[in-house]
Design a protein around this motif. Structure first.
Motif, short mmCIF file in Angstrom:
data_model
loop_
_atom_site.label_atom_id
_atom_site.label_comp_id
_atom_site.label_asym_id
_atom_site.label_seq_id
_atom_site.Cartn_x
_atom_site.Cartn_y
_atom_site.Cartn_z
N CYS A 1 0.83 -1.20 0.00
CA CYS A 1 0.00 0.00 0.00
C CYS A 1 0.87 1.26 0.00
O CYS A 1 0.58 2.24 -0.70
N CYS A 2 1.93 1.24 0.79
CA CYS A 2 2.83 2.39 0.86
C CYS A 2 3.61 2.58 -0.44
O CYS A 2 3.78 3.72 -0.91
N VAL A 3 4.11 1.49 -1.00
CA VAL A 3 4.89 1.58 -2.24
C VAL A 3 4.00 2.04 -3.40
O VAL A 3 4.37 2.93 -4.17
N PHE A 4 2.84 1.42 -3.53
CA PHE A 4 1.89 1.85 -4.56
C PHE A 4 1.49 3.31 -4.34
O PHE A 4 1.42 4.10 -5.28
N GLY A 5 1.20 3.65 -3.07
CA GLY A 5 0.77 5.01 -2.75
C GLY A 5 1.85 6.03 -3.07
O GLY A 5 1.55 7.13 -3.56
N ALA B 1 6.72 3.00 4.76
CA ALA B 1 7.12 1.75 4.11
C ALA B 1 8.29 1.09 4.85
O ALA B 1 8.37 -0.14 4.94
N LEU B 2 9.19 1.90 5.38
CA LEU B 2 10.33 1.35 6.12
C LEU B 2 9.87 0.58 7.36
O LEU B 2 10.42 -0.48 7.68
N PHE B 3 8.86 1.11 8.04
CA PHE B 3 8.35 0.42 9.22
C PHE B 3 7.76 -0.94 8.87
O PHE B 3 8.08 -1.96 9.49
N PHE B 4 6.89 -0.98 7.87
CA PHE B 4 6.25 -2.24 7.50
C PHE B 4 7.27 -3.23 6.93
O PHE B 4 7.16 -4.44 7.15
N LEU B 5 8.27 -2.72 6.25
CA LEU B 5 9.32 -3.58 5.71
C LEU B 5 10.08 -4.27 6.83
O LEU B 5 10.48 -5.43 6.71
N SER B 6 10.28 -3.57 7.94
CA SER B 6 11.02 -4.14 9.07
C SER B 6 10.31 -5.35 9.67
O SER B 6 10.92 -6.17 10.34
N LYS B 7 9.01 -5.48 9.43
CA LYS B 7 8.22 -6.57 9.98
C LYS B 7 8.19 -7.81 9.09
O LYS B 7 7.73 -8.87 9.51
N LEU B 8 8.66 -7.68 7.85
CA LEU B 8 8.63 -8.81 6.93
C LEU B 8 9.60 -9.91 7.35
O LEU B 8 10.68 -9.64 7.89
N GLU B 9 9.22 -11.14 7.08
CA GLU B 9 10.12 -12.28 7.27
C GLU B 9 10.91 -12.47 5.99
O GLU B 9 10.33 -12.55 4.90
N GLU B 10 12.21 -12.55 6.08
CA GLU B 10 13.06 -12.70 4.90
C GLU B 10 12.90 -14.09 4.30
O GLU B 10 12.93 -15.09 5.02
N THR B 11 12.70 -14.15 2.99
CA THR B 11 12.58 -15.44 2.30
C THR B 11 13.85 -15.80 1.56
O THR B 11 14.11 -16.96 1.29
N ALA C 1 14.17 5.45 -8.04
CA ALA C 1 14.43 4.01 -8.10
C ALA C 1 13.52 3.20 -7.18
O ALA C 1 13.41 1.98 -7.34
N MET C 2 12.84 3.85 -6.23
CA MET C 2 11.92 3.10 -5.36
C MET C 2 10.84 2.40 -6.17
O MET C 2 10.27 1.39 -5.71
N VAL C 3 10.57 2.89 -7.36
CA VAL C 3 9.55 2.26 -8.20
C VAL C 3 9.92 0.81 -8.54
O VAL C 3 9.06 -0.02 -8.85
N GLY C 4 11.22 0.50 -8.45
CA GLY C 4 11.67 -0.86 -8.69
C GLY C 4 11.25 -1.84 -7.62
O GLY C 4 11.41 -3.06 -7.77
N ALA C 5 10.67 -1.32 -6.53
CA ALA C 5 10.16 -2.20 -5.46
C ALA C 5 8.79 -2.78 -5.81
O ALA C 5 8.36 -3.75 -5.17
N ILE C 6 8.11 -2.22 -6.78
CA ILE C 6 6.75 -2.64 -7.10
C ILE C 6 6.64 -4.13 -7.44
O ILE C 6 5.79 -4.83 -6.89
N PRO C 7 7.47 -4.66 -8.36
CA PRO C 7 7.34 -6.10 -8.65
C PRO C 7 7.64 -6.98 -7.44
O PRO C 7 7.08 -8.08 -7.33
N LEU C 8 8.47 -6.52 -6.55
CA LEU C 8 8.77 -7.30 -5.35
C LEU C 8 7.57 -7.35 -4.41
O LEU C 8 7.17 -8.42 -3.96
#
Length: 403
Positions: free
Chosen positions: A223-227, A382-392, A314-321
């Motif tokens: 939501c943050c990246v799209f926004g 977006a940085l906050f929500f990213l910190s909560k992700l589990e790395e795959t 370059a943050m737009v490159g995060a969209i496919p991820l």
């Protein structure tokens, strides 16, 4: 030579071109806004609503149409019909006589475009070598959102609009999709499009999808990246020309440069995520994106204005991820299509509907640069929500992802 012409590469190429034509059509209005707004007397709020209604329709359709298609094993026919409809709707945009008719055309286009990207991403994921998943999905975004949507679209559409009128530009935008739809009829194999969820169908599976940790936090991140992107893209061309005083030709070149940034970043970040992990790649992209609004606003007229925008965009490159790879790796096989559709849908509603509506209204009421600061806030969140992700780290789904 055989590897170059492999079916995997063929699917990636076909889906990337389809993705490209879709974004060409979707973003056409953004580049033609200076022409359309003048002719149809549109204000910033109406421009935001036009972007918002397409995103709302896209969001609804990306999840519900994709989930229906997956459960009924109708992926191929859904994909093909959607391509035809969104291509025809581009002609409808060109025939608009006012805000209302343009609004309806964008609404129908959004409904048709919704399932195309989730299905295309699933088709590519199914045929991808595991070590190439990030790169292949990045190619989709690079060719679609960047090469077609952000590089070719502003150059071609603005030239056509200046010489032949904005209506003709919309008509031209609608043709390639019909050709690619015809190719897809014959090229797509049953093994590529057959539903993985049909034999274990659980309906729309919202509760089941939401049980996975990376879906919860990944949706908020998306939501943050799209926004961040949609807070700026509907308004930036008008801001460049009307506020910062760019000539139409200079604006065209600037948008083309940002398109190159999108092309490179959409290949780089998903590709490098195959090596260093999804989370680290996303951190780099998001941190760069925080600086984009500041580069646009404060560096105007300076020698580093364009270079600073180029790197921070370059943050737009995060969209496919966030839209495809993270949700795909968060769930088991039978939920992949629905998970991608769900995350895309929520991100479109929050990031693509609510955010541009707020950005447009604030730009009319407070200051014409308000949309930039909305984007800056979203990048920090977006940085906050990213910190909560589990790395795959590019690994396939495991049950440990539940929680």
């Amino acid at each position: 030579m055989k590897k170059i012409f492999s079916y995997e590469n063929g699917i990636v190429t076909l889906m990337a071109l389809t993705f490209g034509v879709l974004f060409f059509d979707r973003l056409a209005l953004n580049y033609l806004v200076p022409f359309v707004a003048k002719d149809l007397n549109l204000n910033n709020t109406q421009i935001g609503l036009l972007a918002g209604i397409l995103s709302l329709a896209w969001a609804f359709s990306s999840y519900y149409t994709t989930a229906w298609s997956e459960s009924k094993n109708k992926n191929k026919i859904t994909f093909l019909i959607a391509i035809v409809i969104f291509s025809v709707c581009s002609f409808g945009s060109g025939m608009a006589i006012g805000f209302g008719t343009l609004f309806v055309a964008r609404l129908i286009m959004g409904l048709a475009e919704g399932p195309v990207i989730p299905l295309a991403q699933v088709f590519v994921e199914r045929e991808s070598t595991p070590s190439r998943l990030g790169l292949n999905v990045g190619i989709l975004q690079a060719v679609g959102g960047a090469l077609f949507g952000s590089i070719l679209a502003p150059v071609i559409l603005i030239q056509i609009a200046e010489n032949m009128g904005w209506r003709t530009a919309f008509y031209v935008a609608g043709v390639p999709g019909l050709l690619l739809g015809l190719i897809a009829v014959f090229y797509l194999k049953k093994s590529t499009t057959e539903s993985r969820g049909a034999k274990k169908d659980t309906g729309f599976a919202l509760k089941e999808i939401w049980a996975y940790k990376n879906i919860k936090w990944g949706t908020a991140l998306a939501c943050c990246v799209f926004g961040w992107w949609f807070a700026t893209i509907p308004f930036i061309t008008k801001y460049f020309t009307d506020v910062q005083g760019m000539a139409a030709n200079d604006m065209q070149k600037t948008m083309g440069l940002l398109g190159v940034a999108m092309l490179i970043s959409s290949l780089f970040f998903p590709g490098i995520s195959d090596k260093i992990g999804r989370k680290k790649a996303l951190y780099i992209a998001v941190i760069l994106g925080i600086f984009y609004p500041f580069a646009v606003y404060y560096l105007n007229g300076s020698d580093i204005h364009l270079p600073a925008m180029f790197f921070s965009y370059a943050m737009v490159g995060a969209i496919p991820l966030v839209a495809a790879i993270v949700p795909s790796e968060a769930v088991p096989n039978h939920l992949k299509a629905k998970a991608i559709g769900f995350v895309t849908a929520v991100a479109e509603i929050i990031g693509g509907v609510i955010v541009p509506a707020i950005s447009g209204a604030l730009s009319d009421i407070v200051h014409e640069s308000a949309f930039l600061w909305v984007a800056a806030v979203l990048a920090v969140l977006a940085l906050f929500f990213l910190s909560k992700l589990e790395e795959t780290k590019g690994k396939v789904f495991t049950e440990n992802a539940v929680g």
